[in-house]
Design a protein around this motif. Structure first.
Motif, PDB file in Angstrom:
ATOM      1  N   PHE A 174       0.818  -1.220   0.000  1.00  0.00           N
ATOM      2  CA  PHE A 174       0.000   0.000   0.000  1.00  0.00           C
ATOM      3  C   PHE A 174       0.848   1.264   0.000  1.00  0.00           C
ATOM      4  O   PHE A 174       0.367   2.330  -0.331  1.00  0.00           O
ATOM      5  CB  PHE A 174      -0.942   0.023   1.223  1.00  0.00           C
ATOM      6  CG  PHE A 174      -2.302  -0.537   0.926  1.00  0.00           C
ATOM      7  CD1 PHE A 174      -2.442  -1.837   0.459  1.00  0.00           C
ATOM      8  CD2 PHE A 174      -3.451   0.228   1.083  1.00  0.00           C
ATOM      9  CE1 PHE A 174      -3.688  -2.362   0.165  1.00  0.00           C
ATOM     10  CE2 PHE A 174      -4.704  -0.293   0.786  1.00  0.00           C
ATOM     11  CZ  PHE A 174      -4.826  -1.590   0.338  1.00  0.00           C
ATOM     12  N   VAL A 223     -12.316  -0.863  -5.837  1.00  0.00           N
ATOM     13  CA  VAL A 223     -11.617  -1.771  -4.928  1.00  0.00           C
ATOM     14  C   VAL A 223     -11.377  -3.125  -5.593  1.00  0.00           C
ATOM     15  O   VAL A 223     -10.387  -3.800  -5.309  1.00  0.00           O
ATOM     16  CB  VAL A 223     -12.353  -1.910  -3.573  1.00  0.00           C
ATOM     17  CG1 VAL A 223     -13.550  -2.818  -3.658  1.00  0.00           C
ATOM     18  CG2 VAL A 223     -11.387  -2.402  -2.500  1.00  0.00           C
ATOM     19  N   ALA A 343     -13.367  -4.576   2.992  1.00  0.00           N
ATOM     20  CA  ALA A 343     -12.840  -3.417   3.723  1.00  0.00           C
ATOM     21  C   ALA A 343     -12.973  -2.131   2.917  1.00  0.00           C
ATOM     22  O   ALA A 343     -13.255  -1.071   3.462  1.00  0.00           O
ATOM     23  CB  ALA A 343     -11.381  -3.653   4.096  1.00  0.00           C
ATOM     24  N   THR A 347     -17.096   1.845   2.527  1.00  0.00           N
ATOM     25  CA  THR A 347     -16.793   2.862   3.531  1.00  0.00           C
ATOM     26  C   THR A 347     -16.633   4.260   2.934  1.00  0.00           C
ATOM     27  O   THR A 347     -17.214   5.222   3.438  1.00  0.00           O
ATOM     28  CB  THR A 347     -15.523   2.472   4.302  1.00  0.00           C
ATOM     29  OG1 THR A 347     -14.644   1.798   3.406  1.00  0.00           O
ATOM     30  CG2 THR A 347     -15.841   1.564   5.455  1.00  0.00           C
ATOM     31  N   SER A 348     -15.865   4.375   1.847  1.00  0.00           N
ATOM     32  CA  SER A 348     -15.630   5.702   1.270  1.00  0.00           C
ATOM     33  C   SER A 348     -16.903   6.276   0.663  1.00  0.00           C
ATOM     34  O   SER A 348     -17.180   7.469   0.785  1.00  0.00           O
ATOM     35  CB  SER A 348     -14.575   5.654   0.169  1.00  0.00           C
ATOM     36  OG  SER A 348     -13.472   4.931   0.574  1.00  0.00           O
ATOM     37  N   VAL A 416     -17.933   3.325   9.860  1.00  0.00           N
ATOM     38  CA  VAL A 416     -18.067   2.179  10.766  1.00  0.00           C
ATOM     39  C   VAL A 416     -18.491   2.759  12.121  1.00  0.00           C
ATOM     40  O   VAL A 416     -17.663   3.269  12.848  1.00  0.00           O
ATOM     41  CB  VAL A 416     -16.726   1.427  10.897  1.00  0.00           C
ATOM     42  CG1 VAL A 416     -16.862   0.209  11.811  1.00  0.00           C
ATOM     43  CG2 VAL A 416     -16.201   1.011   9.527  1.00  0.00           C
ATOM     44  N   ASP A 419     -17.545  -0.688  16.683  1.00  0.00           N
ATOM     45  CA  ASP A 419     -16.647  -1.811  16.418  1.00  0.00           C
ATOM     46  C   ASP A 419     -16.512  -2.592  17.718  1.00  0.00           C
ATOM     47  O   ASP A 419     -17.011  -2.169  18.755  1.00  0.00           O
ATOM     48  CB  ASP A 419     -15.292  -1.300  15.937  1.00  0.00           C
ATOM     49  CG  ASP A 419     -14.614  -2.296  15.010  1.00  0.00           C
ATOM     50  OD1 ASP A 419     -14.947  -3.497  15.086  1.00  0.00           O
ATOM     51  OD2 ASP A 419     -13.745  -1.880  14.234  1.00  0.00           O
ATOM     52  N   PHE A 485     -11.089   5.740  11.568  1.00  0.00           N
ATOM     53  CA  PHE A 485     -10.215   4.801  10.865  1.00  0.00           C
ATOM     54  C   PHE A 485      -9.576   3.792  11.808  1.00  0.00           C
ATOM     55  O   PHE A 485      -8.581   3.168  11.466  1.00  0.00           O
ATOM     56  CB  PHE A 485      -9.126   5.555  10.105  1.00  0.00           C
ATOM     57  CG  PHE A 485      -9.639   6.325   8.917  1.00  0.00           C
ATOM     58  CD1 PHE A 485      -9.889   5.677   7.712  1.00  0.00           C
ATOM     59  CD2 PHE A 485      -9.892   7.679   9.005  1.00  0.00           C
ATOM     60  CE1 PHE A 485     -10.363   6.380   6.609  1.00  0.00           C
ATOM     61  CE2 PHE A 485     -10.375   8.394   7.913  1.00  0.00           C
ATOM     62  CZ  PHE A 485     -10.613   7.737   6.709  1.00  0.00           C
ATOM     63  N   LEU A 493      -5.830   0.235   6.870  1.00  0.00           N
ATOM     64  CA  LEU A 493      -4.707   0.179   5.932  1.00  0.00           C
ATOM     65  C   LEU A 493      -4.968   1.049   4.716  1.00  0.00           C
ATOM     66  O   LEU A 493      -4.044   1.509   4.064  1.00  0.00           O
ATOM     67  CB  LEU A 493      -4.537  -1.271   5.465  1.00  0.00           C
ATOM     68  CG  LEU A 493      -3.289  -2.015   5.854  1.00  0.00           C
ATOM     69  CD1 LEU A 493      -3.313  -3.399   5.249  1.00  0.00           C
ATOM     70  CD2 LEU A 493      -2.042  -1.272   5.435  1.00  0.00           C
ATOM     71  N   ALA A 498      -8.121   5.910   0.723  1.00  0.00           N
ATOM     72  CA  ALA A 498      -9.511   6.351   0.876  1.00  0.00           C
ATOM     73  C   ALA A 498      -9.616   7.873   0.764  1.00  0.00           C
ATOM     74  O   ALA A 498     -10.507   8.397   0.094  1.00  0.00           O
ATOM     75  CB  ALA A 498     -10.073   5.877   2.216  1.00  0.00           C
ATOM     76  N   GLN A 501      -9.150   8.855  -2.833  1.00  0.00           N
ATOM     77  CA  GLN A 501     -10.345   8.476  -3.582  1.00  0.00           C
ATOM     78  C   GLN A 501     -11.494   9.459  -3.312  1.00  0.00           C
ATOM     79  O   GLN A 501     -12.129   9.974  -4.231  1.00  0.00           O
ATOM     80  CB  GLN A 501     -10.727   7.063  -3.120  1.00  0.00           C
ATOM     81  CG  GLN A 501     -11.780   6.372  -3.900  1.00  0.00           C
ATOM     82  CD  GLN A 501     -12.127   5.044  -3.241  1.00  0.00           C
ATOM     83  OE1 GLN A 501     -12.322   4.978  -2.022  1.00  0.00           O
ATOM     84  NE2 GLN A 501     -12.196   3.992  -4.021  1.00  0.00           N
TER      85      GLN A 501
HETATM   86  C1  HEM Z   1     -13.739   6.397   4.483  1.00  0.00           C
HETATM   87  C2  HEM Z   1     -13.191   5.266   4.241  1.00  0.00           C
HETATM   88  C3  HEM Z   1     -12.761   4.239   5.238  1.00  0.00           C
HETATM   89  C4  HEM Z   1     -13.015   4.154   6.584  1.00  0.00           C
HETATM   90  C5  HEM Z   1     -13.832   5.111   7.447  1.00  0.00           C
HETATM   91  C6  HEM Z   1     -12.369   2.954   7.067  1.00  0.00           C
HETATM   92  C7  HEM Z   1     -12.395   2.526   8.372  1.00  0.00           C
HETATM   93  C8  HEM Z   1     -11.779   1.373   8.833  1.00  0.00           C
HETATM   94  C9  HEM Z   1     -11.910   0.850  10.172  1.00  0.00           C
HETATM   95  C10 HEM Z   1     -12.757   1.458  11.292  1.00  0.00           C
HETATM   96  C11 HEM Z   1     -11.161  -0.277  10.242  1.00  0.00           C
HETATM   97  C12 HEM Z   1     -11.013  -1.206  11.447  1.00  0.00           C
HETATM   98  C13 HEM Z   1     -11.985  -2.328  11.305  1.00  0.00           C
HETATM   99  C14 HEM Z   1     -11.783  -3.372  12.340  1.00  0.00           C
HETATM  100  O1  HEM Z   1     -10.658  -3.777  12.592  1.00  0.00           O
HETATM  101  O2  HEM Z   1     -12.777  -3.833  12.906  1.00  0.00           O
HETATM  102  C15 HEM Z   1     -10.548  -0.469   8.954  1.00  0.00           C
HETATM  103  C16 HEM Z   1      -9.704  -1.510   8.656  1.00  0.00           C
HETATM  104  C17 HEM Z   1      -9.222  -1.756   7.390  1.00  0.00           C
HETATM  105  N1  HEM Z   1      -9.434  -0.984   6.266  1.00  0.00           N
HETATM  106 FE1  HEM Z   1     -10.473   0.745   6.160  1.00  0.00          FE
HETATM  107  N2  HEM Z   1     -11.732   2.336   6.014  1.00  0.00           N
HETATM  108  C18 HEM Z   1     -11.962   3.075   4.894  1.00  0.00           C
HETATM  109  C19 HEM Z   1     -11.528   2.787   3.611  1.00  0.00           C
HETATM  110  C20 HEM Z   1     -10.740   1.720   3.276  1.00  0.00           C
HETATM  111  C21 HEM Z   1     -10.309   1.407   1.930  1.00  0.00           C
HETATM  112  C22 HEM Z   1     -10.674   2.186   0.689  1.00  0.00           C
HETATM  113  C23 HEM Z   1      -9.551   0.255   2.025  1.00  0.00           C
HETATM  114  C24 HEM Z   1      -8.837  -0.564   0.979  1.00  0.00           C
HETATM  115  C25 HEM Z   1      -8.799  -0.476  -0.234  1.00  0.00           C
HETATM  116  C26 HEM Z   1      -9.500  -0.119   3.415  1.00  0.00           C
HETATM  117  C27 HEM Z   1      -8.809  -1.197   3.906  1.00  0.00           C
HETATM  118  C28 HEM Z   1      -8.811  -1.609   5.213  1.00  0.00           C
HETATM  119  C29 HEM Z   1      -8.156  -2.821   5.678  1.00  0.00           C
HETATM  120  C30 HEM Z   1      -7.362  -3.805   4.842  1.00  0.00           C
HETATM  121  C31 HEM Z   1      -8.425  -2.912   7.048  1.00  0.00           C
HETATM  122  C32 HEM Z   1      -7.973  -4.022   8.005  1.00  0.00           C
HETATM  123  C33 HEM Z   1      -6.737  -3.599   8.728  1.00  0.00           C
HETATM  124  C34 HEM Z   1      -6.310  -4.608   9.764  1.00  0.00           C
HETATM  125  O3  HEM Z   1      -7.142  -5.321  10.317  1.00  0.00           O
HETATM  126  O4  HEM Z   1      -5.102  -4.680  10.019  1.00  0.00           O
HETATM  127  N3  HEM Z   1     -10.222   0.794   4.141  1.00  0.00           N
HETATM  128  N4  HEM Z   1     -10.947   0.553   8.110  1.00  0.00           N
END
Ligand code: HEM
Length: 558
Positions: A174, A223, A343, A347-348, A416, A419, A485, A493, A498, A501
């Motif tokens: 990333f 995505v 993931a 969200t976005s 989200v 959580d 986040f 990640l 995001a 985008q």
């Molecule tokens: C406004 C946009 C976004 C928000 C608010 C957001 C929010 C979050 C949140 C709250 C988590 C934690 C979830 C958990 O562990 O229960 C998370 C994890 C993650 N997000 Fe995002 N996300 C967004 C966009 C994205 C995008 C566009 C991608 C990928 C293309 C992405 C990839 C990931 C990944 C891979 C994780 C897991 C990380 C881990 O467990 O180590 N997210 N996101």
């Protein structure tokens, strides 16, 4: 920073035993009346007795509510109180309770269910949970069991080593230049060849369009391009239904349903292949069919041409070898991709939908964003190419006010909203809450954005300026206060991606159009793991011409 979450006057700790004396007096009164009534027992109707008992229990339950945040009923716990929340806005309701309880309360579920949990919105606890004692708060076996059929061993669902390995590889990916090129190129293609034409068509036909639906299609296609290197084509004129997208959505919804179904019930339904479990199995088959086809094709491609220029997640992981030098199984590759799609899918787009709704209600903010866009374009020198204008990555980076406005939208409407984690070993939160092994912890991200103790008196106002320093540059906030986040080792990640985008899509739309929410369109959050707008976002588009853009520029930078 101050730590008392005073929405009501300070009161005793939830565990304080001093309330017991006052709680016992109605019981004594009810008890003596009970004995008096026993004298005339023949004359007493059973119904009346039950009524008295009910009144006694109700008084007791409501008194308990004063201490615990919500009335605690025998057998049913706090569940009846939630019915009140279900009728209105559940997130607001829970926020109210957590605020009154100084940031943390125990939710007591009905007997024999596994719904007891600690609910918190206290930044100190969040830091403890997400960083300081990270390894003591994994997602846990309950979560894993519930979502395993859909997510397998993917990053979202994994703890410990399985998580760590995926996280490391994906994190390097990333942050690579190659990946950044992939994201900018895929987004440029999607926004200019697909999003803008669809919006232009709606303007030409003077037809209202569901902006949330359009944005969901945009980010789903995007995505998939990032994860699989394949564009499923959801965002096209006519907004067609794509079987893979449908299967993915159905599978997610059926999985979420498991969280509100007693475990033994859904397991039985799965065994019998009935009800939502039948839908789930079918839709997972749909997801797998698509995924396996992509994986097969990609592996052939990679075998034929090692110098393949692709940089999607699938290609990166398909090239890797495990400790014994073997490639990952197709099943594991499938899990990895499906998790990234989940993931990064909604969200976005959901955040952008709330953002456009907030702009509709705050026209000054919209004008100021447009002014910033014009200023950035004016710094190009040379001609600004009107309708064909394409924002460059370094220009997107300069848009601090837009970044602040999107962040402010996420503060009030985090994609989200709640959580959860599970406690491995007995622990104590910084606020004194005692946690036993196996306790579930819910953290209410939604409530955290609306706490006076964190954001001050104007916490409910949409005010992007709170994210700007005096020199107009964006200033971030602690991840344990602004938790949209997540924070610590499991910080989202895709955060940088995001933002890029969302900023690119928002800038491209706002430069060309004024987005007006259709009159009388109802706006409310949907009760789900992601905070969708329940009824979508019906909007009408109006052209924003050069004269209007100049007016905005003059107003703020004149
Ligand atoms: C406004 C946009 C976004 C928000 C608010 C957001 C929010 C979050 C949140 C709250 C988590 C934690 C979830 C958990 O562990 O229960 C998370 C994890 C993650 N997000 Fe995002 N996300 C967004 C966009 C994205 C995008 C566009 C991608 C990928 C293309 C992405 C990839 C990931 C990944 C891979 C994780 C897991 C990380 C881990 O467990 O180590 N997210 N996101």
């Amino acid at each position: 920073m101050h730590h008392h979450h005073h929405c009501s006057p300070p009161h005793s700790n939830a565990m304080n035993p001093s309330n017991h004396t006052s709680a016992s007096s109605p019981s004594a009164a009810a008890g003596s009346s009970f004995y008096r009534r026993l004298h005339f027992v023949e004359h007493v109707q059973i119904l009346e007795l039950l009524l008295a008992l009910f009144v006694f229990i109700a008084i007791h339950a409501i008194r308990q509510g004063k201490r615990h945040g919500l009335a605690v009923w025998p057998v049913l716990g706090m569940a009846p109180s939630l019915v009140a929340g279900l009728r209105g806005n559940m997130y607001e309701y829970i926020s109210g309770v957590v605020c009154r309880q100084n940031g943390t309360f125990w939710f007591r579920g009905p007997w024999l269910t596994s719904l007891n949990c600690v609910v918190t919105a206290d930044p100190r606890n969040l830091e403890h949970l997400l960083k300081t004692r990270f390894s003591n708060f994994p997602k846990g076996p309950y979560f894993r069991d519930t979502v395993r059929d859909l997510l397998g061993d993917g990053i979202f669902n994994a703890d410990d080593d399985t998580w760590q390995r995926q996280r490391k590889t994906a994190s390097i990916e990333f942050h690579s230049a190659k990946f950044r090129r992939l994201t900018t190129e895929s987004l440029l293609e999607l926004v200019h060849a697909r999003l803008l034409p669809v919006l232009e068509e709606s303007l030409r036909a003077s037809a209202a369009v569901d902006l949330q639906d359009v944005l969901l299609r945009l980010t789903f296609d995007n995505v998939c391009m990032i994860a699989f290197g394949v564009d499923p084509g959801c965002l096209r004129p006519g907004l067609p239904e794509i079987p893979f997208a449908r299967a993915f959505e159905d599978a997610t919804e059926a999985t979420v349903l498991r969280f509100v179904t007693p475990t033994c019930v859904w397991k039985l339904m799965r065994f019998l292949g009935i009800g939502p479990e039948r839908t789930l199995r079918k839709s997972i088959e749909g997801v797998d069919e698509f995924a396996n086809e992509v994986i097969r094709t990609r592996k052939k491609e990679l075998a034929a041409d090692d110098g393949c220029q692709r940089s999607d997640i699938l290609t990166v992981f398909a090239r890797l070898r495990d400790e014994e030098g073997r490639p990952f199984s197709d099943k594991f590759l499938r899990d990895i991709c499906v998790n990234f799609i989940l993931a990064g899918r909604d969200t976005s787009s959901v955040a952008l939908s709330w953002f456009f709704w907030l702009l509709h209600n705050n026209p000054d903010v919209e004008e100021r964003i447009v002014a910033e866009l014009c200023k950035v374009v004016s710094e190009r020198g040379g001609a600004s190419d009107g309708e064909e204008l394409v924002f460059k990555p370094e220009e997107i980076k300069k848009m601090d006010y837009l970044q602040a406005a999107i962040t402010e939208a996420l503060r009030l409407y985090p994609s989200v909203p709640v959580d959860h984690k599970e406690v491995i070993e007995d622990d104590v939160f910084p606020d004194g809450t005692v946690l036993k092994k196996g306790t579930k912890v819910l953290y209410v991200i939604y409530a955290m954005g609306r706490m006076e103790a964190i954001w001050g008196k104007d916490c409910r106002e949409f005010r992007p300026e709170r994210w700007l320093r005096d020199d107009g540059r964006f200033a971030s906030e602690s991840a344990y206060k602004f938790t949209a986040f997540n924070g610590g080792p499991r910080l989202c990640l895709g955060k940088d991606f995001a933002y890029y985008q969302m900023k690119f899509a928002a800038a491209s739309i706002l430069y060309r159009y004024r987005v007006r929410v259709a009159e009388g369109h109802p706006v409310a959050p949907k009760l789900a793991l992601t905070m969708y707008m329940r009824h979508g976002l019906k909007v009408n588009l109006l052209r924003r011409d050069e004269a209007e853009r100049r007016k905005c520029l003059a107003k703020y930078y004149g």
